[in-house]
Design a protein around this motif. Structure first.
Motif, PDB file in Angstrom:
ATOM      1  N   UNK A  81      -1.779  -0.985   0.666  1.00 22.36           N
ATOM      2  CA  UNK A  81      -2.087  -0.142   1.839  1.00 22.36           C
ATOM      3  C   UNK A  81      -0.894  -0.060   2.780  1.00 22.36           C
ATOM      4  N   UNK A  82      -0.167  -1.152   2.924  1.00 20.91           N
ATOM      5  CA  UNK A  82       1.049  -1.104   3.751  1.00 20.91           C
ATOM      6  C   UNK A  82       2.043  -0.096   3.170  1.00 20.91           C
ATOM      7  N   UNK A  83       2.173  -0.098   1.853  1.00 18.75           N
ATOM      8  CA  UNK A  83       3.117   0.816   1.187  1.00 18.75           C
ATOM      9  C   UNK A  83       2.709   2.264   1.412  1.00 18.75           C
ATOM     10  N   UNK A  84       1.421   2.562   1.259  1.00 20.53           N
ATOM     11  CA  UNK A  84       0.937   3.926   1.466  1.00 20.53           C
ATOM     12  C   UNK A  84       1.102   4.335   2.928  1.00 20.53           C
ATOM     13  N   UNK A  85       0.826   3.413   3.842  1.00 14.37           N
ATOM     14  CA  UNK A  85       1.022   3.711   5.264  1.00 14.37           C
ATOM     15  C   UNK A  85       2.490   3.974   5.581  1.00 14.37           C
ATOM     16  N   UNK A 137      -4.911   6.350  -3.562  1.00 12.41           N
ATOM     17  CA  UNK A 137      -3.581   5.965  -4.030  1.00 12.41           C
ATOM     18  C   UNK A 137      -3.353   4.467  -3.840  1.00 12.41           C
ATOM     19  N   UNK A 138      -3.808   3.953  -2.699  1.00 12.32           N
ATOM     20  CA  UNK A 138      -3.630   2.527  -2.418  1.00 12.32           C
ATOM     21  C   UNK A 138      -4.408   1.674  -3.412  1.00 12.32           C
ATOM     22  N   UNK A 139      -5.610   2.109  -3.762  1.00 11.93           N
ATOM     23  CA  UNK A 139      -6.409   1.344  -4.727  1.00 11.93           C
ATOM     24  C   UNK A 139      -5.757   1.350  -6.106  1.00 11.93           C
ATOM     25  N   UNK A 140      -5.223   2.489  -6.519  1.00 13.81           N
ATOM     26  CA  UNK A 140      -4.534   2.561  -7.809  1.00 13.81           C
ATOM     27  C   UNK A 140      -3.295   1.680  -7.819  1.00 13.81           C
TER      28      UNK A 140
END
Length: 201
Positions: free
Chosen positions: A156-160, A130-133
């Motif tokens: 990655x911060x957003x997904x975390x 998801x972070x890569x997308x």
């Protein structure tokens, strides 16, 4: 969730949902490790081949909205209104996803996930994807002007933020707190640019 429009698409979506519902029911009743793919197929009254045409693995049955969540995150970038700042748009979407995943009835599901190494590993892999997308969507926006590493870091911060908030006592406050830090990090990468980046600029 995206609503299918054609009759065939609606039928396919209904079958997929029936399989996912049957799997979750069995997993919660018997325990994730005690249930096999054939058990799920029998409960859903479908062939094993039909189950695998909708879900690539047993773990995927637990995360049946994986693809929908990934699309929602990228659309928060690509479909936001012209001149709408990026970070508030992402915060709004993460808040919506957290609300979806943290009703009282979801607690047993998350306990099951946390107790299973296989499910935890699958969730970690899914969140990285998801972070890569999300990073690709941010990098593709010409109005944001961030380097690929900066886009991946923010994604990655957003997904975390989602993962931390869904496990917090106050999910909404947790999202708000984390996004204040995300916004500060976003601004500091290019302090002379527009504070949060805008669509279509």
């Amino acid at each position: 969730m995206t609503v299918p429009t054609g009759r065939r698409e609606r039928k396919k979506a209904a079958t997929r949902q029936k399989i996912a519902d049957a799997a979750l029911r069995l997993f919660l009743e018997r325990g994730y490790d005690a249930v096999g793919i054939r058990d799920v197929a029998a409960e859903a009254d479908v062939a094993v081949t039909t189950l695998f045409s909708h879900f690539a693995s047993k773990e995927a049955l637990v995360f049946e909205q994986d693809e929908d969540f990934e699309q929602r995150l990228t659309r928060a970038v690509t479909d936001r209104a012209p001149h709408e700042p990026l970070i508030p748009a992402l915060r709004r979407e993460i808040q919506a996803l957290v609300r979806h995943c943290t009703p009282d009835g979801a607690a047993p599901i998350w306990r099951m996930i946390d107790a299973s190494p296989a499910l935890r590993e699958y969730e970690t892999s899914m969140r990285l994807r998801h972070a890569e997308s999300l990073a690709a969507a941010i990098a593709a926006d010409p109005g944001l002007s961030r380097t690929p590493p900066a886009c991946r870091a923010i994604a990655r911060f957003v997904i975390d933020a989602f993962s931390l908030a869904r496990a917090a006592a106050d999910p909404k406050a947790t999202v708000d707190e984390i996004f204040r830090m995300i916004e500060a990090a976003w601004e500091v990468t290019y302090p002379s640019a527009n504070a949060t980046g805008t669509a279509g600029s």
